[in-house]
Design an enzyme around this catalytic site. Structure first.
Site, PDB file in Angstrom:
ATOM      1  N   HIS A 175     -12.348  -3.158   0.763  1.00 27.11           N
ATOM      2  CA  HIS A 175     -11.241  -2.599   1.857  1.00 27.11           C
ATOM      3  C   HIS A 175     -12.046  -2.546   3.013  1.00 27.11           C
ATOM      4  O   HIS A 175     -12.785  -2.963   2.988  1.00 27.11           O
ATOM      5  CB  HIS A 175     -11.017  -1.283   1.333  1.00 27.11           C
ATOM      6  CG  HIS A 175     -10.586  -0.130   2.538  1.00 27.11           C
ATOM      7  ND1 HIS A 175     -10.773   0.150   2.681  1.00 27.11           N
ATOM      8  CD2 HIS A 175      -8.625   0.290   2.741  1.00 27.11           C
ATOM      9  CE1 HIS A 175      -9.851   0.851   4.025  1.00 27.11           C
ATOM     10  NE2 HIS A 175      -8.186   0.838   3.119  1.00 27.11           N
TER      11      HIS A 175
ATOM     12  N   ASP B 174     -14.672   0.109  -0.759  1.00 29.44           N
ATOM     13  CA  ASP B 174     -15.189  -0.313   1.066  1.00 29.44           C
ATOM     14  C   ASP B 174     -16.235  -0.964   1.443  1.00 29.44           C
ATOM     15  O   ASP B 174     -17.261   0.978   0.966  1.00 29.44           O
ATOM     16  CB  ASP B 174     -14.028   0.953   2.321  1.00 29.44           C
ATOM     17  CG  ASP B 174     -14.401   0.561   3.918  1.00 29.44           C
ATOM     18  OD1 ASP B 174     -15.839   0.335   4.057  1.00 29.44           O
ATOM     19  OD2 ASP B 174     -13.442   0.613   3.680  1.00 29.44           O
TER      20      ASP B 174
ATOM     21  N   GLU C 164      -0.939  -0.807  -4.386  1.00 29.52           N
ATOM     22  CA  GLU C 164      -2.364  -0.450  -3.775  1.00 29.52           C
ATOM     23  C   GLU C 164      -2.272   1.568  -3.850  1.00 29.52           C
ATOM     24  O   GLU C 164      -1.388   1.681  -3.045  1.00 29.52           O
ATOM     25  CB  GLU C 164      -3.323  -1.052  -2.696  1.00 29.52           C
ATOM     26  CG  GLU C 164      -3.808   0.338  -1.852  1.00 29.52           C
ATOM     27  CD  GLU C 164      -4.741  -0.590  -0.631  1.00 29.52           C
ATOM     28  OE1 GLU C 164      -4.690  -1.971  -0.919  1.00 29.52           O
ATOM     29  OE2 GLU C 164      -5.483   0.253   0.332  1.00 29.52           O
TER      30      GLU C 164
ATOM     31  N   ASP D 241       1.249  -1.151  -0.289  1.00 27.06           N
ATOM     32  CA  ASP D 241       0.371   0.306  -0.203  1.00 27.06           C
ATOM     33  C   ASP D 241       1.389   1.413  -0.366  1.00 27.06           C
ATOM     34  O   ASP D 241       2.099   1.348   0.783  1.00 27.06           O
ATOM     35  CB  ASP D 241      -1.011   0.093   1.165  1.00 27.06           C
ATOM     36  CG  ASP D 241      -1.941   0.947   1.069  1.00 27.06           C
ATOM     37  OD1 ASP D 241      -1.567   1.612   0.281  1.00 27.06           O
ATOM     38  OD2 ASP D 241      -2.732   0.622   2.305  1.00 27.06           O
TER      39      ASP D 241
ATOM     40  N   HIS E 253      -1.098   4.059   0.159  1.00 27.12           N
ATOM     41  CA  HIS E 253      -1.333   5.463   0.677  1.00 27.12           C
ATOM     42  C   HIS E 253      -1.005   6.539  -0.503  1.00 27.12           C
ATOM     43  O   HIS E 253      -1.142   8.110  -0.090  1.00 27.12           O
ATOM     44  CB  HIS E 253      -0.888   6.130   1.853  1.00 27.12           C
ATOM     45  CG  HIS E 253      -1.883   5.200   2.827  1.00 27.12           C
ATOM     46  ND1 HIS E 253      -2.117   6.119   4.020  1.00 27.12           N
ATOM     47  CD2 HIS E 253      -2.770   4.145   2.838  1.00 27.12           C
ATOM     48  CE1 HIS E 253      -3.063   5.175   4.913  1.00 27.12           C
ATOM     49  NE2 HIS E 253      -3.695   4.042   4.108  1.00 27.12           N
TER      50      HIS E 253
ATOM     51  N   GLU F 290     -10.311   2.774  -2.012  1.00 23.62           N
ATOM     52  CA  GLU F 290     -11.066   2.919  -0.548  1.00 23.62           C
ATOM     53  C   GLU F 290     -11.091   3.893  -0.630  1.00 23.62           C
ATOM     54  O   GLU F 290     -12.019   4.848   0.540  1.00 23.62           O
ATOM     55  CB  GLU F 290     -10.425   2.419   0.708  1.00 23.62           C
ATOM     56  CG  GLU F 290      -8.231   3.776   0.178  1.00 23.62           C
ATOM     57  CD  GLU F 290      -7.960   3.293   1.463  1.00 23.62           C
ATOM     58  OE1 GLU F 290      -6.569   2.531   1.277  1.00 23.62           O
ATOM     59  OE2 GLU F 290      -7.348   3.539   2.635  1.00 23.62           O
TER      60      GLU F 290
HETATM   61  O1  LIG Z   1      -6.064  -0.469   3.032  1.00 24.40           O
HETATM   62  C1  LIG Z   1      -5.938   0.110   3.977  1.00 24.40           C
HETATM   63  O2  LIG Z   1      -6.339  -0.167   4.960  1.00 24.40           O
HETATM   64  C2  LIG Z   1      -5.549   1.628   4.054  1.00 24.40           C
HETATM   65  O3  LIG Z   1      -5.390   2.128   3.547  1.00 24.40           O
HETATM   66  C3  LIG Z   1      -5.926   1.735   5.964  1.00 24.40           C
HETATM   67  O4  LIG Z   1      -4.516   1.641   6.054  1.00 24.40           O
HETATM   68  C4  LIG Z   1      -6.573   3.368   5.474  1.00 24.40           C
HETATM   69  O5  LIG Z   1      -7.010   3.469   4.748  1.00 24.40           O
HETATM   70  C5  LIG Z   1      -7.065   3.561   7.074  1.00 24.40           C
HETATM   71  O6  LIG Z   1      -8.056   2.860   7.371  1.00 24.40           O
HETATM   72  C6  LIG Z   1      -6.748   5.364   7.034  1.00 24.40           C
HETATM   73  O7  LIG Z   1      -7.382   5.385   8.331  1.00 24.40           O
END
Ligand SMILES: O=C(O)[C@H](O)[C@@H](O)[C@@H](O)[C@H](O)CO
Length: 381
Positions: free
Chosen positions: A284, A257, A209, A183, A185, A235
């Protein structure tokens, strides 16, 4: 049947649950939350509840239409997440009313078990080998980790080498029969992503991701074409309309999500849309037990499903865990890295209502951290 009451519960570590009651004694649970904006979503849920109280809960699609479009302005994380939790609760009620698990109402199971992955490494991943070994020990066959902690938008040689070394270490512990997802971000620019992602190919990540931020969906096409690494995102996309350009750009994995993208009703449609682009669905879910139960219902009913995220042991679960709020923990016990098919009516999760009410008395104030670059400017977390 009529909806009589909608309640919300702000529970640690950073979640919000909703409970929808009916005059026939059937109760539905949902998890409407945006991490870090739980109080705001709570207000939105109660505003939307005005549309539901007194109505027949089984008109789920009609409620979805009114909740998403009825106030003229639409979309965004707060409203879409409030709708998502209420939608989950309505499907829970429908399943209980028809004495069937939700996936049965969606056409019945298309698989017998659902593969899940767990998180390793936290926000600033350093030593991940031990954490991966622990997840493998717990029976998982796939993990996800942050590719980096805070990093510069352009990526220094040292930062990029750090990402490569971490992934190589993960692959070494996992061997060729288990998977790792990475990931980002959206921490670096699209140009940096085009440099870095092809370098990851040798370690065969299951997917990479959010290589760019959700507002840069229009840049995903170049990224997809720049390497053979499967690209995932979603997400922070909240509807099928927002997924369309990402799918057209060629993402391999769509990650709506269940608690952000309009709930079971909309994620079901996002899954079908993804199928048109031969993309797989990996819902997600760094969230609580109700969101995970809703995700599982989708996973069991979706042909192009890939793998399910779940939050047991995730770095965010400080002070409370997913299992703290359920009566039947067996539902979430992994067997060979998979979860079994829930057979109870509705979402299948038995919520420990006393534990939820107690947790709500304490509430929480969870907020996303703010990161800064070395020069003091805002950094993506
Ligand atoms: O893939 C994952 O779980 C996410 O990147 C997660 O780490 C974030 O969305 C987090 O929840 C933001 O507060």
């Amino acid at each position: 049947m009529k909806i009589t009451r909608v309640e919300t519960f702000l529970v640690a570590p950073r979640w919000l649950f909703c409970r929808v009651e009916t005059d026939e004694g059937i109760v539905g649970w949902g998890e409407p939350v945006v991490e870090g904006r739980a109080h705001t979503v709570r207000t939105a849920v109660h505003e939307l509840a005005e549309l539901l109280v007194g109505e027949d809960p089984l008109r789920i699609e009609d409620h979805w239409q009114r909740m998403t479009k009825g106030a003229f302005y639409r979309g965004g994380p707060v409203l879409s997440s409030a709708v998502a939790g209420l939608d989950q609760a309505l499907w829970d009620i429908a399943g209980k009313a028809f004495d069937a698990p939700v996936h049965q109402l969606l056409g019945g199971p298309v698989r017998d078990r659902v593969r899940v992955y767990g998180w390793v490494g936290g926000d600033e991943p350093t030593e991940i080998a031990e954490a991966i070994a622990a997840q493998v020990e717990a029976g998982l066959t796939a993990v996800k980790m942050n590719g980096s902690g805070r990093m510069s938008r352009a990526g220094t040689v040292a930062e990029i080498d750090g990402v490569l070394a971490r992934l190589a270490a993960a692959r070494e512990v996992l061997g060729p029969h288990r998977d790792v997802a990475v990931d980002f971000h959206g921490r670096f620019t699209a140009a940096t992503a085009r440099r870095v992602i092809p370098l990851l190919a040798d370690a065969h990540p299951m997917f990479v991701e959010e290589p760019v931020l959700p507002e840069h969906t229009h840049l995903l096409g170049d990224l997809v074409r720049s390497s053979s690494v499967p690209i995932a995102c979603g997400e922070r996309l909240y509807s099928r309309h927002e997924f369309l350009p990402a799918l057209q750009a060629g993402i391999a994995v769509a990650q709506p999500d269940l608690s952000h993208a309009g709930g079971i009703s909309e994620v079901r449609r996002i899954g079908s849309l993804a199928e048109v682009y031969d993309a797989q669905l990996a819902p997600h879910c760094p969230l609580g037990p109700i969101a995970l139960a809703a995700s599982l219902q989708i996973a069991f009913a979706t042909p192009n499903f890939l793998i399910q995220e779940q939050s047991l042991g995730i770095h965010y679960n400080v002070g409370a865990e997913l299992l703290d709020y359920v009566v039947d923990r067996e539902m979430f016990r992994f067997v060979d890295g998979h979860l079994p098919r829930p057979t109870r009516p509705g979402l299948g999760v038995l919520v420990d209502e006393d534990a939820v009410r107690r947790a709500d008395e304490l509430g929480h104030e969870w907020r996303s951290p703010t990161w800064r670059h070395d020069d003091g400017s805002f950094a993506e977390w």
